[in-house]
Design a protein around this motif. Structure first.
Motif, mmCIF file in Angstrom:
data_model
loop_
_atom_site.group_PDB
_atom_site.id
_atom_site.type_symbol
_atom_site.label_atom_id
_atom_site.label_comp_id
_atom_site.label_asym_id
_atom_site.label_seq_id
_atom_site.Cartn_x
_atom_site.Cartn_y
_atom_site.Cartn_z
ATOM 1 N N GLY A 1 75.094 22.585 1.465
ATOM 2 C CA GLY A 1 74.419 22.473 2.755
ATOM 3 C C GLY A 1 73.787 23.799 3.129
ATOM 4 O O GLY A 1 74.305 24.864 2.775
ATOM 5 N N ILE A 2 72.652 23.724 3.802
ATOM 6 C CA ILE A 2 71.940 24.929 4.233
ATOM 7 C C ILE A 2 71.593 24.768 5.707
ATOM 8 O O ILE A 2 71.087 23.716 6.114
ATOM 9 C CB ILE A 2 70.626 25.104 3.435
ATOM 10 N N ARG A 3 71.863 25.775 6.499
ATOM 11 C CA ARG A 3 71.369 25.798 7.879
ATOM 12 C C ARG A 3 71.165 27.254 8.251
ATOM 13 O O ARG A 3 71.984 28.110 7.885
ATOM 14 C CB ARG A 3 72.352 25.110 8.832
ATOM 15 N N ILE A 4 70.081 27.543 8.921
ATOM 16 C CA ILE A 4 69.788 28.909 9.382
ATOM 17 C C ILE A 4 69.514 28.806 10.879
ATOM 18 O O ILE A 4 68.551 28.159 11.285
ATOM 19 C CB ILE A 4 68.559 29.499 8.659
ATOM 20 N N GLU A 5 70.377 29.427 11.671
ATOM 21 C CA GLU A 5 70.300 29.248 13.128
ATOM 22 C C GLU A 5 70.280 30.577 13.871
ATOM 23 O O GLU A 5 71.181 31.404 13.710
ATOM 24 C CB GLU A 5 71.502 28.436 13.619
ATOM 25 N N ASN A 6 69.274 30.747 14.684
ATOM 26 C CA ASN A 6 69.212 31.821 15.674
ATOM 27 C C ASN A 6 69.083 31.198 17.052
ATOM 28 O O ASN A 6 68.629 30.055 17.181
ATOM 29 C CB ASN A 6 67.970 32.703 15.451
ATOM 30 N N LEU A 7 69.449 31.964 18.071
ATOM 31 C CA LEU A 7 69.103 31.553 19.434
ATOM 32 C C LEU A 7 67.835 32.279 19.865
ATOM 33 O O LEU A 7 67.620 33.442 19.509
ATOM 34 C CB LEU A 7 70.247 31.853 20.405
ATOM 35 N N LEU A 8 67.013 31.555 20.611
ATOM 36 C CA LEU A 8 65.714 32.076 21.040
ATOM 37 C C LEU A 8 65.577 31.971 22.550
ATOM 38 O O LEU A 8 65.975 30.969 23.143
ATOM 39 C CB LEU A 8 64.582 31.266 20.396
ATOM 40 N N LEU A 9 64.997 32.987 23.136
ATOM 41 C CA LEU A 9 64.663 32.969 24.560
ATOM 42 C C LEU A 9 63.183 32.620 24.688
ATOM 43 O O LEU A 9 62.341 33.198 23.989
ATOM 44 C CB LEU A 9 64.929 34.357 25.154
ATOM 45 N N ILE A 10 62.872 31.694 25.580
ATOM 46 C CA ILE A 10 61.463 31.339 25.781
ATOM 47 C C ILE A 10 60.842 32.326 26.766
ATOM 48 O O ILE A 10 61.390 32.575 27.835
ATOM 49 C CB ILE A 10 61.326 29.900 26.306
ATOM 50 N N LYS A 11 59.742 32.908 26.360
ATOM 51 C CA LYS A 11 59.096 33.901 27.224
ATOM 52 C C LYS A 11 57.608 33.601 27.354
ATOM 53 O O LYS A 11 57.016 32.928 26.511
ATOM 54 C CB LYS A 11 59.317 35.305 26.657
ATOM 55 N N GLU A 12 57.019 34.135 28.410
ATOM 56 C CA GLU A 12 55.588 33.967 28.611
ATOM 57 C C GLU A 12 54.868 35.044 27.812
ATOM 58 O O GLU A 12 55.287 36.203 27.818
ATOM 59 C CB GLU A 12 55.267 34.095 30.097
ATOM 60 N N LEU A 13 53.796 34.674 27.126
ATOM 61 C CA LEU A 13 53.070 35.640 26.312
ATOM 62 C C LEU A 13 51.845 36.142 27.065
ATOM 63 O O LEU A 13 51.255 35.423 27.868
ATOM 64 C CB LEU A 13 52.637 34.989 24.996
ATOM 65 N N ASN A 14 51.490 37.335 26.760
ATOM 66 C CA ASN A 14 50.302 37.917 27.365
ATOM 67 C C ASN A 14 49.202 37.918 26.302
ATOM 68 O O ASN A 14 49.016 38.886 25.590
ATOM 69 C CB ASN A 14 50.627 39.327 27.845
ATOM 70 N N LEU A 15 48.509 36.791 26.182
ATOM 71 C CA LEU A 15 47.513 36.648 25.125
ATOM 72 C C LEU A 15 46.123 37.039 25.633
ATOM 73 O O LEU A 15 45.906 37.156 26.835
ATOM 74 C CB LEU A 15 47.491 35.200 24.625
ATOM 75 N N ALA A 16 45.222 37.192 24.695
ATOM 76 C CA ALA A 16 43.850 37.561 25.067
ATOM 77 C C ALA A 16 43.172 36.428 25.837
ATOM 78 O O ALA A 16 42.298 36.658 26.671
ATOM 79 C CB ALA A 16 43.046 37.898 23.816
ATOM 80 N N ASN A 17 43.558 35.177 25.555
ATOM 81 C CA ASN A 17 42.961 34.021 26.227
ATOM 82 C C ASN A 17 44.045 33.214 26.926
ATOM 83 O O ASN A 17 45.226 33.304 26.568
ATOM 84 C CB ASN A 17 42.298 33.088 25.204
ATOM 85 N N SER A 18 43.633 32.395 27.880
ATOM 86 C CA SER A 18 44.564 31.374 28.377
ATOM 87 C C SER A 18 43.742 30.159 28.738
ATOM 88 O O SER A 18 43.445 29.896 29.895
ATOM 89 C CB SER A 18 45.387 31.891 29.544
ATOM 90 N N PHE A 19 43.376 29.409 27.694
ATOM 91 C CA PHE A 19 42.533 28.222 27.834
ATOM 92 C C PHE A 19 43.169 27.260 28.825
ATOM 93 O O PHE A 19 44.363 26.974 28.736
ATOM 94 C CB PHE A 19 42.368 27.552 26.473
ATOM 95 N N GLY A 20 42.376 26.744 29.738
ATOM 96 C CA GLY A 20 42.876 25.821 30.738
ATOM 97 C C GLY A 20 43.531 26.540 31.903
ATOM 98 O O GLY A 20 44.079 25.892 32.790
ATOM 99 N N GLY A 21 43.491 27.871 31.888
ATOM 100 C CA GLY A 21 44.072 28.627 32.995
ATOM 101 C C GLY A 21 45.578 28.491 33.105
ATOM 102 O O GLY A 21 46.155 28.666 34.175
ATOM 103 N N ILE A 22 46.223 28.162 31.987
ATOM 104 C CA ILE A 22 47.671 27.961 32.024
ATOM 105 C C ILE A 22 48.370 29.050 31.218
ATOM 106 O O ILE A 22 47.715 29.858 30.556
ATOM 107 C CB ILE A 22 48.059 26.571 31.457
ATOM 108 N N SER A 23 49.695 29.061 31.283
ATOM 109 C CA SER A 23 50.475 30.038 30.526
ATOM 110 C C SER A 23 50.692 29.552 29.099
ATOM 111 O O SER A 23 50.809 28.354 28.850
ATOM 112 C CB SER A 23 51.846 30.237 31.164
ATOM 113 N N TYR A 24 50.765 30.505 28.195
ATOM 114 C CA TYR A 24 51.183 30.196 26.828
ATOM 115 C C TYR A 24 52.522 30.869 26.581
ATOM 116 O O TYR A 24 52.748 32.004 26.999
ATOM 117 C CB TYR A 24 50.110 30.648 25.823
#
Lengths: 709, 709
Positions: free
Chosen positions: A626-649
Motif C-alpha cells: 500500500g502507498i499513501r502520501i499525506e500532508n496537511l494543507l492550509l488554504i490561503k488567498e493568493l496574490n496573483l497578477a490577475n483576478s479574472f471575474g474580480g474574485i479571489s484565487y
C-alpha cells in the motif's frame, strides 16, 4: 418492490446507516478511522501529566471486550444477554418487537467513551462500525468489509453476520421489513440516532407498516449491562488558552447570536462535542484521540447554558465560563431545557443531521402541547400532518429552523492564532517524525526485528518528548507489505508483521498537541522497491504534487480538485477507493467538516481561505503493498497578477514538513533511462535524458535507505 | 417574498427561460450558437445541388427582418402589431391579460425555420435568444448580454428591454407577478413550451394567483402576421445512407421497443428533430445548419408513425420508411393521435423536458376523460389533485412514464459507421481549412484588406469544394482583435473589422457533410503577439492538451475533467466563462446531449465510449483579444496495463487535424529565456534552458506567420 430496491440499495443505505454522521459523502475517511477500540497507545497519561483517555487496547484488556479474552467467546454469556434483552421487549412500558443498537453515542462522535459501546457489549463484536438488530427470535449484526473476519470470530452462533456492501445483503430496514410480520413495533434509543436518521428509518420501515418506537428513559442494553457497565467518563475539562484559540468566548457567542437574530431564532442547540469545545474555548479528554468532553450547549440571545457533569468543571474553568456568561446545568437536563424553551415559545435553530432524535422530538411534541394550550393548535398541527416530507422535517412549520449548525463553518475557517498553533505543532511533530525515521532506518538496517506495533509505540515515544503533546489523534496505521494495502489496517500485538526491508512500509499517524492537531502518512522502502512499486509511488506522488500546487477560484468545491490527485494513476488504469482530503480541527478532531476533497460529488461546500485539508492520494495493491502520501494543507488567498471575474484565487500552504522518500523517483527515472534510451536517438533521446535527471537536492534525505537502494 | 427571491434568482431563471432546451447546465455553448438569424452562408444551394436552408442573412434580406431594413425601424408598424395582438386578448375564445412569445419552435430546436420566428416578427428584435411578454398596457423583451446593443437598436419605444442577468432585472414570471393585478390570465402557445417549462411557469405565476392559459388552436402572433407569414419549410427529406448511419431503421426501432417493453410502456413520442432524423436514418433541410426536418415520431410496440408534411417525402424515402414499417400521418395530426392513444389506454413514455405542453396536456386530459368514462376516474383524478409536485409531473400516476427520451443516449454513442464518417469528413474539412489558412496568411502578408465576413465567406468557398459538403454547421464566428473577446461574436457586412497582423484572429467554424459534422476553432496572429497574448495562448493550449491527454475511469461525468482544461489558467488568476466541451452529432446537430464537459456540476451523465465531445478552452480579454482552441474528440476505451476495480478506462482520440499555431509557445519560451536567464545560475539556469527549448518538429507549420513573428 422496484421502488424500494432503488431507494435502499444495500451499499448506500448500509454506508449511511453505519456512518450516520459524518455522512460518507463528506467524510470518506471517517469510516477508516472510526477505530476507537484497538490499541497502539500504551500509556494512560500524557507526557505532561494530564489524564488521557485510555487507548483501546487498554480498554479491551480492562473490560474483557477483547476477542481473545472473554465476551465474544462462543461459550460465554452471549445467549443470556439476548435473553435478557428480549425479556425487556415484553415490559408494558417498552412493548416492542425489535430493538436496534447502533455504534453511536448521543453526539455522532467519531471516537466514543467505553460506557457508550453498547453494541460491542451486546454482540461481543468490537469493531468500530456496526449495527445490531435484535428481534424476538433473530439477532443480526451489520458491519462492512473491514470487519468481516473479526466479526466472524467474535460473534456467537446466535448472531447472523450481515456483510454490508456485499451483493444481495439487505439493509437493516429491508431486513426488518422482511423478517417481521406487518405492523410491528421497532424500538430505538432516540439519543443514539440523529433526528434525520430516525426519520429515514421511520420512513423505510413504514413500508411494512412497522412503527418506530422511541424508547425513552432507558437504554435497554444499559439495563442488562447493569452494574458491570463502566461509569461515564469524568475526566476534567480545561480552558483552551486564548493564545491558541485566538478568539474569546464572548466574541464567538456574539457571532452565533448574530446568526440567530438574522434567522429569527431565539436559541440554538449545539450537540457535536467538537463544536461545543470550539465555541467555549474548552477541551477535555472523555474519549480517546479527540480533546472533547461530553456536553451539550444551548446559546440563547442573551444567555448560554452548558450541559455537563459539574465534576468535570474546575474552579478556573468555571470562572472562564462565568466571564462569558455561560451557566452550567447537568448533562441530563438537556431534554427538559429544550421542553422549557418550547413552552416559552422560543424558536430554535436545530441541525437535524447532528442533533439527536430525543432532543428534537421532545421539542416538537412540547411545541405541539404548548400550541394546543394556546388555542392555536388546530392550524399548526393540521399543517404538520400534511407536510409529510421524506425527512420528516417541517421547514417553517413549528418553531424551528432546520439548518446546518452555525458553528460548523465558523470552526472550519481557522483564525490566525489557530493557524499559528497548527504550524508550530506541525514543526514539533515533524521533529519527532525525523527522530523516528532516523531511528527506524538504523534499526531496519541493523536487521533488528520490530513489529508494526513496536514501531508505532516507538513513534509515540518520540512524540511524547515534544512540548504540548497530549495523545495520538487516531490509532496509528502501521502497515508493512500486504498490511499496507488494507486501508483501515490496525495491527494488534497478537497478530502483526515485522517491518523489514523487502517491501513497502506505510505509516499513517497523528497527534493532539496543546496547540494543534497533526495527521501525516509516509510510505518508505528500506530495501530495493520493485519497478511496479516505483511506478505506483511516483504516480501517487505526482497526484500529491498536482493537488499541492493547485490554484483555484473562490467558491470551488473540493471535489473539483480531486481529479488532480488521481489523473496520474488513471493514466495507467489505477485508482484508490477513498477520498483525497478531509478537514482537520485546530487542536480538535482530526476529521471535521464541512469541506472535503473527494471523488464523490455531493459535497458542494466551497474550499475557503483558512480551512485546513489533508492531501492524501494513495494506491493499494491487494495482498501486496500500500502507498499513501499525506500532508496537511492550509488554504490561503493568493496574490496573483490577475483576478479574472474580480474574485479571489486560492491555493495551498503546506503545514507538514517531513521528507518524502523521493529518491524512488530518481531511481525510477534512472531505470527509465537505462531501459529506453537504447531505443532512441537524436532529439527524443535528448528529451529523455533531460527528463530523467535526478532531483539532486533531495536525493540524500534518506541516507540509509538510499545506500541500500 | 424571501422564498420567491431565492427560487427565482434572475440570472438562473432567465437563463433557463431563454434556453429552455438544451438547458444551460448541459449546454453552456447552446446560447452562444443559437444564432439562426445572421448570415455568412451566401448561397441557397449546396455544392451537390441539394436544396439548402437559406442563410440567416438571406432570410433577413428576403423577409425584412434586418435591423437595417424595415421591421425594427422605430417608424414602422411596431405599434400596430401590438395593437392587433392586444385586440386578440379580448376575444371570448382567448380572454387573456398577457401573452408570452418565446423564441422556440415546437421541438426545442437550436436553429428554427423562419415561419416560427414569431418573437422576431412581433418585436423587431432579430437576435437568436429572447422572450417577449405583452400585457394590455406593457410590452417587454428579455434577452441576454450578447444582444443588449442590438435590441436597443431594433426595439421600438413601446418595448421595454429587460437585460437578463443584470442585477435587479426580474424574470418574466417575477415581472408578470409585479405588473399584473392578482388573478390574471397569462396565455401561451402550448406548442412553444416544453411541458416542464410550462409547469414551471404555471407554478411561478401562481404566487400571484395568475392562471396559465394554454391558448390552443392558434398562435396569436401568426394571427396578426397573416398572409405575410412565410410558409412552413417544404424542403424534401432524404435517406441517410446506411453506410453513414451504420444501423438500419428496423434495428433502431427494435432497440427502442425493447426499452418500451422494459418500462412497461406501449409507445413513445419523439419530438426532438435530431432524434427523429437519427432514428429513421433520414435527413432534411428545413432549418439552417442542422440537417433535420419538421416532424414528430411515435414508436409503438408493433407500429411506428412519422408525422410530417407528405410533400417532403419522395418515393425512395417512402419506400425506405415502408420497409421499416413506418407509416405517415400529417404533421398536424400529432395531438389527435396522442389523444387516440390515451383513449386506447396506452401507456406513454414522455420526455417532459422536450415534448411540448400541447402534446402532454392533451394526453393527460384525454386520459382523465377516458378514465372517467371507465368509471375509474374517482381514484385517479383525486390522486392527481393531491400530488402537486413542483414540476407538475405525476410519476406513476396516469398512464405515462416521464423520463429522458430513449433516443438521447443511443444517439450520442456513435456506431462504427458514424465514427468512420466523422473521421472522413474531418479529414476533408481539415483539407479545406489548410487551403484556407494558407490563403489567408498570404493575403494578410500582402496586406490585402479583408473583413471578418469576407474571410468567413472565403472559408465557405474552400469547404464547398470538398466532397459531400452541405452547409455550415453554425454561423461562423470570425473575430479579429477585440471582436474575438466577444464569445458569441457574429460579424455583419455592415459592421465588422478587417483582419490584420496587429492582433489575434479567432475563427470558430464548422460544416455539415453528408457523412459527418465538424466544429473547430483556431486562434492565430499574423504579426508579433504581445507577451500577454503569448502567455494566455500558452495556458489555453496547456489546458487543451491536458484534457486531450486525460485518461479516466468509466462512469466519470464530464464535469470532473473540466478542471484539467482550466488549471493552467487558474494558476495566474485567469478563467473563461463557458463550458469546455459539448456533444456533437454524426451528420446531425453540432450541439447535442446528454454529455458535456463543464464547470457546472449538474450534468452527471457519464462520458462513454463512442461519444464525441469538443475540447475548447479559451480566454477572453474584454476589448482586447480572444483565444479559443477547439478540437473534436472521440471517446475510446484504452487498453492499459492495469484496470483497477475491474472497470474500463477511457481516453480521447482526436478527430480534428488542423495545425495549432504552436510557434507562439516557442517564441514565448525564447522570451522567458532571454529575460530570466541573466538572473539565474547553476542548476536553475540549466533547468530553465532545458524547459525553454523550442518544440522543433512543429515550429515550421505556419511558415508565413513564423517569418513575420
Amino acid at each position: 418492490m422496484a421502488i424500494e430496491a432503488a431507494r435502499f440499495s444495500p451499499s448506500l443505505a448500509a454506508a449511511a446507516f453505519l456512518a450516520r454522521r459524518p455522512p460518507p459523502a463528506l467524510f470518506p475517511f471517517s469510516l477508516r478511522r472510526r477505530i476507537p477500540l484497538l490499541h497502539v497507545l500504551a500509556g494512560s497519561s500524557g507526557g505532561d501529566g494530564r489524564v488521557v483517555a485510555l487507548s483501546s487496547s487498554e480498554l479491551r484488556k480492562r473490560r474483557g471486550l477483547s476477542s481473545s479474552s472473554g465476551a465474544a467467546d462462543p461459550a460465554s454469556d452471549g445467549d443470556e444477554k439476548l435473553r435478557s434483552l428480549r425479556r425487556l421487549f415484553a415490559r408494558p412500558d417498552v412493548a416492542i418487537d425489535a430493538y436496534i443498537v447502533p455504534s453511536q453515542d448521543a453526539h455522532q462522535s467519531e471516537f466514543i467513551a467505553e460506557c457508550f459501546m453498547r453494541r460491542a457489549y451486546l454482540t461481543g463484536f468490537t469493531g468500530s462500525a456496526g449495527t445490531a438488530v435484535v428481534t424476538k427470535d433473530k439477532a443480526a449484526l451489520w458491519t462492512d468489509g473491514r470487519y468481516f473476519l473479526q466479526a466472524e470470530k467474535e460473534l456467537t452462533h446466535e448472531w447472523t453476520l450481515m456483510r454490508s456492501g456485499n451483493h444481495g445483503v439487505p439493509t437493516t430496514s429491508e431486513w426488518l421489513n422482511d423478517v417481521l410480520p406487518s405492523g410491528c413495533r421497532v424500538g430505538i434509543d432516540p439519543f443514539l440516532f440523529s433526528f434525520d436518521a430516525a426519520e429515514e428509518l421511520k420512513d423505510s420501515i413504514s413500508n411494512k407498516n412497522h412503527e418506530l418506537v422511541l424508547v425513552r428513559g432507558m437504554n435497554l442494553v444499559d439495563e442488562i449491562w447493569g452494574d458491570a457497565r463502566p461509569e461515564p467518563p469524568k475526566e476534567p475539562t480545561r480552558v483552551h488558552d486564548i493564545k491558541y484559540a485566538g478568539i474569546d468566548v464572548p466574541s464567538k457567542l456574539s457571532f452565533i447570536r448574530s446568526h440567530l437574530t438574522e434567522n429569527g431564532c431565539d436559541a440554538v442547540v449545539i450537540s457535536m462535542l467538537d463544536e461545543v469545545a470550539w465555541l467555549l474555548n474548552m477541551r477535555g479528554s472523555d474519549v480517546p484521540h479527540s480533546p472533547v468532553f461530553y456536553s451539550y450547549l444551548i446559546v440563547e440571545v442573551s444567555t448560554a447554558t452548558l450541559f455537563v457533569d459539574s465534576n468535570k468543571v474546575s474552579e478556573d474553568v468555571l470562572e472562564h465560563l462565568e466571564k462569558a456568561g455561560v451557566k452550567l446545568k447537568p448533562y441530563e437536563a438537556i431534554v427538559s431545557e429544550v421542553e422549557r424553551l418550547a413552552e416559552k415559545g422560543a424558536k430554535l435553530w436545530l441541525d437535524s443531521s447532528s442533533v439527536n432524535a430525543a432532543i428534537i422530538t421532545a421539542f416538537k411534541s412540547s411545541c405541539d402541547k404548548h400550541m394546543k394550550k394556546k388555542g392555536k393548535a388546530g392550524e399548526k398541527v393540521e399543517k404538520e400532518a400534511y407536510s409529510d416530507e421524506p425527512t420528516g422535517v417541517e421547514n417553517g412549520a413549528l418553531n424551528a429552523v432546520y439548518n446546518v449548525s452555525p458553528v460548523t463553518l465558523a470552526k472550519s475557517v481557522k483564525n490566525e492564532a489557530e493557524i499559528e498553533g497548527m504550524k508550530n505543532s506541525h514543526l514539533r511533530d515533524a521533529a519527532a517524525l525525523a527522530e523516528f525515521w532516523c531511528w527506524l532506518e538504523d534499526e531496519v538496517c541493523k536487521s533488528v526485528p520490530l513489529t508494526e506495533v513496536q514501531v508505532a509505540e516507538k513513534l509515540l515515544e518520540f512524540r511524547k518528548k515534544q512540548d504540548g503533546f497530549i495523545e495520538t489523534s487516531f490509532d496509528t496505521i502501521s502497515g508493512y507489505g500486504a498490511n499496507g494495502a488494507v486501508i483501515h489496517y490496525r495491527p494488534t500485538p497478537e497478530d502483526c508483521s515485522s517491518v523489514g526491508s523487502d517491501n513497502l512500509f506505510l505509516l499513517d499517524s497523528g497527534a493532539q498537541y496543546i496547540d494543534g492537531t497533526t495527521d501525516i502518512t509516509r510510505t518508505v522502502h528500506f530495501g530495493e522497491p520493485s519497478p511496479r512499486q516505483k511506478e505506483c509511488f511516483t504516480r501517487v506522488l505526482q497526484g500529491h504534487i498536482a493537488l499541492d500546487q493547485a490554484v483555484f477560484p473562490e467558491r470551488t468545491p473540493g471535489f473539483v480538485l480531486d481529479v488532480l490527485a488521481r489523473s496520474s494513476l488513471w493514466k495507467i488504469g489505477l485508482d484508490y477507493r477513498h477520498g483525497t482530503g478531509h478537514g482537520v480541527g485546530a487542536a480538535l478532531n482530526v476529521h471535521e467538516g464541512p469541506q472535503s476533497i473527494s471523488y464523490r460529488y455531493g459535497n458542494l461546500t466551497a474550499l475557503q481561505k483558512g480551512m485546513i485539508v489533508s492531501n492524501e492520494p494513495g494506491y493499494y495493491e491487494d495482498n501486496s503493498f500500500g502507498i499513501r502520501i499525506e500532508n496537511l494543507l492550509l488554504i490561503k488567498e493568493l496574490n496573483l497578477a490577475n483576478s479574472f471575474g474580480g474574485i479571489s484565487y486560492l491555493g495551498f500552504e503546506r503545514l507538514t514538513f517531513v521528507p518524502i522518500q523521493i529518491n524512488w523517483v530518481n531511481d525510477y527515472h534512472e531505470e527509465v533511462w537505462d531501459k529506453v534510451s537504447p531505443l532512441l536517438s537524436g532529439d527524443t533521446r535528448d528529451w529523455l535524458w533531460k527528463n530523467t535527471r535526478p532531483i539532486l537536492d533531495v536525493t540524500h534525505r534518506y541516507s540509509h535507505a538510499q545506500d541500500i537502494a
